[in-house]
Design an enzyme around this catalytic site. Sequence first.
Site, PDB file in Angstrom:
ATOM      1  N   CYS A   1      10.900 -60.282  16.704  1.00  0.00           N
ATOM      2  CA  CYS A   1      10.963 -58.733  16.759  1.00  0.00           C
ATOM      3  C   CYS A   1      12.081 -57.689  17.200  1.00  0.00           C
ATOM      4  CB  CYS A   1      10.181 -58.527  17.471  1.00  0.00           C
ATOM      5  SG  CYS A   1       8.868 -56.659  17.576  1.00  0.00           S
TER       6      CYS A   1
ATOM      7  N   CYS B   1      12.378 -54.951  19.051  1.00  0.00           N
ATOM      8  CA  CYS B   1      11.914 -55.688  20.558  1.00  0.00           C
ATOM      9  C   CYS B   1      13.712 -56.340  21.349  1.00  0.00           C
ATOM     10  CB  CYS B   1      10.804 -56.543  20.756  1.00  0.00           C
ATOM     11  SG  CYS B   1       9.389 -56.279  20.294  1.00  0.00           S
ATOM     12  N   ASP B   2      13.945 -56.643  20.775  1.00  0.00           N
ATOM     13  CA  ASP B   2      15.039 -57.353  21.561  1.00  0.00           C
ATOM     14  C   ASP B   2      16.314 -57.053  20.581  1.00  0.00           C
ATOM     15  OD1 ASP B   2      13.254 -58.720  22.716  1.00  0.00           O
ATOM     16  OD2 ASP B   2      12.306 -60.247  21.325  1.00  0.00           O
TER      17      ASP B   2
END
Length: 317
Positions: A133, A136-137
């Site tokens: 992701c 997300c990261d």
Amino acid sequence: MRQLIIIGSGPAGYTAAIYAARANLQPLVVASSVEAGGELMNTTEVENFPGFPEAIQGPELMAKLQEQAEKFGAEVVYDDVVELDVDGPVKTVKLGSGKVEEASAVIFATGSAYRKIGIEGEERLSGRGVSWCATCDGFFFREKTIAVVGGGDSAMEEATFLTRFASKVYVIHRRDSLRASKIMQERAFNNDKIEFVWNSEVIDILGEDAVNGVVLRNTLDGTTSELPLDGVFVAIGNDPRTHLVHNKLQLTMEGTIQVDGRSSRTSSEGVFAAGDVVDPTYRQAVTAAASGTVAALDAEHFLAALEEHAPVEAAAV
């Protein structure tokens, strides 16, 4: 018989449980025996969930959501659903333990699973340089050299997004052409930070405590080489967990459960769906949580209508 059973324990399932429990529906949450908490259990720092400016660990966030649901009266069981009957007014849920639960309504919030390459280093370095992701990261890879594995729209979108943070983004693809749409290809080709590694597949991810490279195999001649990296983003697709409802609920062309407009109502009365299992596009913790709210409210209204139209028993003489 219970009023409501929630299948799934990610952000959608637990948020639905919070709302349903506060409505005094006393929901049962079937959380899974091995994957309780969903994909966030494999995530380290979560910085984009509202209310946590200093970030929070994925497992800690899920523990808090569970605690909040249980505080209001939700019951959580660590078991798996092995059989589901959603026809008729009574929904039947059979658990791996052999126990059978019945309810008037069901919320299906089983999420989706990222497709994985299937190599040892992928699991070992998950959350330590391996991610599925970018949203997300990506922030954790400022001025780093990273790679995106894949050749579809999602891979091009991930690679383009990651150039906001990384100094260099390799796109590793098994063939010499992309499956992505023309516009997504053009965006990637025109980005100076993106370099394509064609006809190559990742056969190993290197590093002890963090990613420091990958081993590539050329799909044409079988030769191998190493590519130094700080991170690997796997973008080869994801699959909604809908195996329990095949031929029972109507699905979309993307394989997600079809719902009625912005509601959570499925093709079976009294069955609602929420989270990634209905969302082929956004797949974020916060959108899943919002979807869980919708499902709980829809279920509450459905159950209230059932009660309102229930036959009145004759008074005892």
